[in-house]
Design an enzyme around this catalytic site. Sequence first.
Site, PDB file in Angstrom:
ATOM      1  N   ILE A 144      -0.528   7.130  -1.960  1.00  0.00           N
ATOM      2  CA  ILE A 144      -0.556   7.665  -0.591  1.00  0.00           C
ATOM      3  C   ILE A 144       0.285   8.941  -0.518  1.00  0.00           C
ATOM      4  CG2 ILE A 144      -0.960   5.434   0.532  1.00  0.00           C
ATOM      5  CD1 ILE A 144       2.026   5.658   1.513  1.00  0.00           C
ATOM      6  N   ASP A 145       1.246   9.088  -1.454  1.00  0.00           N
ATOM      7  CA  ASP A 145       2.157  10.243  -1.405  1.00  0.00           C
ATOM      8  C   ASP A 145       1.441  11.560  -1.748  1.00  0.00           C
ATOM      9  OD1 ASP A 145       4.066   8.382  -0.863  1.00  0.00           O
ATOM     10  OD2 ASP A 145       5.283   8.738  -2.640  1.00  0.00           O
ATOM     11  N   MET A 187       6.442   7.725   4.652  1.00  0.00           N
ATOM     12  CA  MET A 187       6.661   7.645   3.206  1.00  0.00           C
ATOM     13  C   MET A 187       6.533   9.030   2.567  1.00  0.00           C
ATOM     14  SD  MET A 187       5.228   4.042   1.791  1.00  0.00           S
ATOM     15  CE  MET A 187       6.237   2.561   1.928  1.00  0.00           C
ATOM     16  N   ILE A 289       3.330  -0.104   6.567  1.00  0.00           N
ATOM     17  CA  ILE A 289       2.150  -0.055   7.450  1.00  0.00           C
ATOM     18  C   ILE A 289       1.217   1.065   6.972  1.00  0.00           C
ATOM     19  CG2 ILE A 289       1.468   0.648   9.806  1.00  0.00           C
ATOM     20  CD1 ILE A 289       3.963  -0.935  10.749  1.00  0.00           C
TER      21      ILE A 289
HETATM   22  O1  F6P Z   1       4.696   5.864  -4.213  1.00  0.00           O
HETATM   23  C1  F6P Z   1       4.225   5.351  -3.031  1.00  0.00           C
HETATM   24  C2  F6P Z   1       5.333   4.742  -2.207  1.00  0.00           C
HETATM   25  O2  F6P Z   1       4.690   4.287  -1.060  1.00  0.00           O
HETATM   26  C3  F6P Z   1       6.506   5.669  -1.895  1.00  0.00           C
HETATM   27  O3  F6P Z   1       6.243   6.567  -0.877  1.00  0.00           O
HETATM   28  C4  F6P Z   1       7.581   4.670  -1.563  1.00  0.00           C
HETATM   29  O4  F6P Z   1       8.872   5.197  -1.760  1.00  0.00           O
HETATM   30  C5  F6P Z   1       7.313   3.571  -2.509  1.00  0.00           C
HETATM   31  O5  F6P Z   1       5.943   3.625  -2.835  1.00  0.00           O
HETATM   32  C6  F6P Z   1       7.675   2.204  -1.959  1.00  0.00           C
HETATM   33  O6  F6P Z   1       7.472   1.238  -2.938  1.00  0.00           O
HETATM   34  P1  F6P Z   1       7.652  -0.334  -2.718  1.00  0.00           P
HETATM   35  O7  F6P Z   1       6.339  -0.852  -2.229  1.00  0.00           O
HETATM   36  O8  F6P Z   1       7.988  -0.873  -4.050  1.00  0.00           O
HETATM   37  O9  F6P Z   1       8.732  -0.527  -1.702  1.00  0.00           O
END
Ligand code: F6P
Length: 373
Positions: A144-145, A187, A289
């Site tokens: 998603i990033d 995120m 979400i």
């Molecule tokens: O890399 C995608 C991402 O959604 C980041 O934006 C976020 O920091 C991370 O994954 C969160 O990961 P987790 O689901 O392990 O908390």
Amino acid sequence: MAIRRVALMTGGGDCPGLNAVIRAFVRVGKRKFGWEVFGVEDAFSGLIDLDYKSPRGNRWLELDDVRGIIEMGGTILGTSNRCDPFQYAARGETETRDISDQVMANYRKLQLDALVSIGGDGSMAIAQKFIEKGMKIVGVPKTIDNDLGGTDQTFGFDTALNIATEAIDRIRDTAESHDRVMLVEVMGRDAGWIALHAGLAGGADAILLPEIPYQVEPIAEMIRRRRARGANYSILVVAEGAKPQGGESSAVKGEIGGMPRLMGAAHRVAAALEPLVEADMRVTVLGHIQRGGAPTAFDRILGTRFGETAAELVAAERFGTMAALREGRVEGVPLVDAIARPKKVDPHCQLVCTARALGVRFGDGSTDHSLRP
Ligand code: F6P
């Protein structure tokens, strides 16, 4: 070499559109090429241990398994972002060890001719190491990033962006009713694509990105000016990886796939603004979400195109490549391109300049839009 058996896995954080890729790959693999497709459960967990059982476990996928999943969020194969066979630590263990030979042995035991790895930068880096050990891999970029190199866009980004935009719209209503300063944390660990796009689409007054370290004074000044003009509310969109000038992003204890967990970016901005502006402030952290729910039509189509292209790349034995979107076309690019350099927001890009021209603050004190390319 005739391809007969291909494994498919999803790795790293989940992302809307994964099931569209799985569906497309299985359909093309079986219908067009007549392959057997092995669904590996929870990223490399299923190749470390062939009897690996999470709710479903490893399984051979049939057309029936992918019926009716294009609109589903998550991944029917499960995923993990803590499973690097080159630095493996079982649950509860702190020491890491290299068990990649065990994965290679299981790959041969299953008589696999290829593996398709759907993942982000971490998964692609692991895939590259296995390619160097002789595994035949094709990659599919997801996150998603939207920060993976080699592709103009990853699937999942569009869905997350739309969720974040809708959230900002909702927050604007209540911000306006209560004359509040509202901070919305989205995120984006290292790249501010979601914050930049959702901030623009949602009409944010300030957008704080990991790529543009901020100061709070220019933001406080913007809030005061808006108040002086009778605009009693302000919306600030903060990427989770945003950091103050000269400071670091808001990491907390614990880690994700070897990287620190991020938490508290927007709360940190609110706390720093508190003494500078007389305003009631609230923070909303959108968190996971943004990662769940039905993918947008755009992500379903991009995921489908990536899945179909991955099958064609396997059939053409173009291993070491990744399906990628380039100027509207989906094609194979060297997988090393994806991991060579993350795709970050250029602080001088046209979109940032457009936002600045509209008066959006990035917290760096600059309102300069003469840099428009
Ligand atoms: O890399 C995608 C991402 O959604 C980041 O934006 C976020 O920091 C991370 O994954 C969160 O990961 P987790 O689901 O392990 O908390």
